[in-house]
Design an enzyme around this catalytic site. Structure first.
Site, PDB file in Angstrom:
ATOM      1  N   SER A 281      55.020  12.128  53.474  1.00  0.00           N
ATOM      2  CA  SER A 281      54.059  12.690  52.537  1.00  0.00           C
ATOM      3  C   SER A 281      52.873  11.735  52.389  1.00  0.00           C
ATOM      4  O   SER A 281      52.191  11.463  53.372  1.00  0.00           O
ATOM      5  CB  SER A 281      54.753  12.980  51.200  1.00  0.00           C
ATOM      6  OG  SER A 281      54.156  14.083  50.558  1.00  0.00           O
TER       7      SER A 281
ATOM      8  N   LYS B 228      58.511  21.912  51.251  1.00  0.00           N
ATOM      9  CA  LYS B 228      58.231  20.859  50.259  1.00  0.00           C
ATOM     10  C   LYS B 228      59.280  20.991  49.165  1.00  0.00           C
ATOM     11  O   LYS B 228      59.082  21.618  48.133  1.00  0.00           O
ATOM     12  CB  LYS B 228      56.814  21.012  49.696  1.00  0.00           C
ATOM     13  CG  LYS B 228      56.283  19.744  49.050  1.00  0.00           C
ATOM     14  CD  LYS B 228      56.041  18.660  50.079  1.00  0.00           C
ATOM     15  CE  LYS B 228      55.437  17.427  49.443  1.00  0.00           C
ATOM     16  NZ  LYS B 228      55.264  16.335  50.424  1.00  0.00           N
TER      17      LYS B 228
END
EC number: 3.4.21.-
Length: 595
Positions: free
Chosen positions: A387, A190
């Site tokens: 996402s 991430k």
């Protein structure tokens, strides 16, 4: 005093509406009236598609958004070329190729639309004023190379030698100036957090970036080689040995002809026939109107582009081309499609890097409701569906993505910047007060998380991550442990995601519509209508939305400043939007490469 300033801002907004917005609305009204009396398409038409001004993924519902950009979108191009295929007056398509990079997934979809146009027996000529080493320039070349003829201006350079993306790391600057970035991320891939905390790519960050860039590059090479009738290996060897002059590019068969755009236009008109006329793409689209189809059964096209946020109000600016996905609006669009008896299936076009988990879950709940009502949902992924963009897609009946769509990024990050020390160096003293529990000032920029706050925040990140994993596991019918293996916040291309089971099919809106028909059991012999949700706003609805409440006067002023090109106003607007996102605590947002 505060009320006085709000009142004055309201007066200012009203004056702007009267002297600027109303004349624009009047122009739109008269333009719409005039379009009803426009002449038919010339009998021998060269349709000119100019890709140099950039594309959005979808047409905005706000009628003023065209003033903030080129007015063209990927879906607009797909729909209009589908109509031009069947229009006997349109003989030739002339494509003006961009000099820099195109968004790879957009390039994929435009190329596919061009191929369908050529398959109808019509000619495509492309002209380029050079391919510069900017972003995904190989994607721009891929689109231009899909034409029957590719022209290059005599003074232009061919510099499409690869794919590049740059990242700005603020870690050392923050350390130097006393800004403390306190973030949690789930997990090591991430990477949005890294730009605040690092001075270089971490191992996982570099690994993921190189992997998806290589996937996009290989896909573009394979497509271009097919269109140029060579092999990917041979094409790669040639272009990587560049850059080249126009003459060198011609000798290497990277282009077909050298000449000015006027010469390419003359060739297109000669191909189209006697008295051929060049018609701008936007003008032709206005004459044709939306591609609505016919038939008793309808397929709903629900659009969503931009960061996912709670609330209402699709456009980030009443007069700009930027947009975001507001959960109330998008969920309502899906529920409206559910309630429409003519709608038999829903194609949900998603182009988003992510955003708020709460907003994403609200939209996903609407997707579940559509399935429960017996209306299949097919997701068509645009440039990004990563996402939060993947969250809202995860439980669809079928997912279609372009080979170069950026998707996945199943993870979460959140945190804050501690600014007190940095501001103190400039004589600005920031102090905070709070009442209530220890967590009340957890997101205060005055001091960092204490141990209990950090533990509580980390636990919230873990919860959001696990919720995300469960939704992917449920929707994709994958074991939870398998999802955790391929998640960790990593971005995948559509081609990679298909191999992993995160995507069902490679393609665009056209393929998604075909699948929706199949799932809804609509016979191929039967015509279908397309119904778009949310419906476009009228100019007056857009004005009411922009200026309807005095409490919005400040935002209206900033938006007007944006129209007038005021960089300070744009900075304020960007900061407001960023603060809204950060105030959510947890964010499911993927990196957005600067193509």
């Amino acid at each position: 005093m505060k009320q006085f300033f709000l009142t004055m801002l309201g007066v200012f907004a009203g004056l702007v509406a009267f002297f600027i917005v109303l004349p624009i609305a009047a122009l739109l009204f008269f333009a719409a009236a005039a379009s009803a009396s426009k002449p038919a398409t010339p009998a021998h038409t060269v349709l000119e598609l100019d890709l140099r001004e950039g594309l959005t993924d979808q047409q905005p519902t706000n009628p003023f958004a065209a003033f903030g950009g080129s007015g063209l979108s990927v879906i607009h191009i797909v729909d209009t070329l589908a109509q031009a295929e069947k229009d006997a007056s349109v003989k030739v398509l002339l494509v003006r190729a961009p000099e820099g990079g195109m968004t790879p997934a957009a390039a994929d979809e435009v190329r596919q639309a061009i191929h369908r146009f050529r398959a109808s027996g019509k000619t495509v000529i492309a002209h380029s004023q050079g391919f510069m080493p900017v972003g995904a320039v190989v994607s721009s070349y891929m689109v231009a190379a899909s034409a029957d003829q590719l022209w290059l201006q005599n003074t232009a350079n061919f510099q499409a030698t690869g794919l590049a993306s740059d990242s700005l790391f603020l870690g050392r600057a923050f350390q130097k100036y006393g800004v403390q970035a306190e973030f949690e991320q789930r997990y090591e891939y991430k990477n949005a957090v890294n730009e605040y905390t690092q001075s270089d790519y971490t191992g996982p960050h570099r690994e993921a970036m190189v992997a998806w860039m290589t996937s996009i590059y290989d896909s573009a090479l394979a497509n271009t080689a097919r269109d140029r009738k060579t092999t990917p290996e041979a094409l790669k060897a040639v272009i990587e040995a560049g850059p080249y002059s126009a003459e060198q590019a011609l000798s290497l068969k990277l282009v077909d002809k050298i000449g000015q755009v006027e010469e390419a236009e003359a060739a297109a008109k000669a191909k189209a026939g006697k008295d051929a006329k060049i018609v701008a793409f936007g003008d032709y689209a206005s004459m044709q109107g939306a591609r609505n189809g016919s038939g008793k059964s309808a397929i709903a096209i629900v659009g969503g582009e931009g960061a996912i946020m709670t609330g209402r109000g699709q456009s980030a600016s009443p007069f700009g081309s930027g947009s975001d996905i507001r959960s109330d609006d998008t969920a309502k669009a899906i529920y409206d499609a559910i309630e429409d008896k003519a709608v038999k299936a829903i194609v949900f076009r998603v182009s988003s890097p992510g955003g708020s988990p709460e907003a994403s879950e609200q939209i996903l709940a609407a997707v579940r409701a559509a399935k429960a009502a017996g209306k299949p949902v097919v997701v068509s992924m645009g440039a990004y569906a990563a996402s939060g963009g993947y969250w809202i897609s995860s439980e669809a009946d079928w997912i279609v993505a372009q080979p170069s769509t950026l998707t996945g990024s199943i993870g979460v990050f959140g945190g804050k910047f501690v600014l007190a020390d940095a501001l103190g160096r400039f004589g600005l003293d920031m102090r905070g007060l709070s009442v209530g529990g220890d967590y009340a000032d957890a997101f205060s920029p005055v001091q960092g998380f204490d141990q209990a706050q950090r533990a509580a925040f980390a636990a919230s990140m873990d919860r959001v991550y696990e919720e995300f994993v469960v939704r992917v596991s449920t929707g994709r019918k994958l074991p939870v442990e398998r999802v955790r293996e391929i998640a960790k916040g990593r971005v995948w291309t559509g081609a990679q995601a298909k191999e992993l089971g995160l995507v069902d099919e490679l393609g665009g809106l056209n393929e998604a519509v075909i699948k929706a028909r199949q799932l809804a059991n609509i016979p191929t012999s039967e015509s279908v209508r397309f119904k778009r949700f949310p419906t476009p706003q009228s100019p007056w609805e857009a004005l009411a939305s922009a200026f309807g409440a005095s409490g919005q006067a400040a935002e209206a002023m900033v938006s007007v400043g944006q129209v007038m090109g005021d960089p300070a106003a744009q900075a304020v607007l960007n900061r407001v939007e960023a603060d809204r996102m950060r105030s959510r605590g947890a964010v499911v947002l993927a990196d957005q490469p600067a193509f």
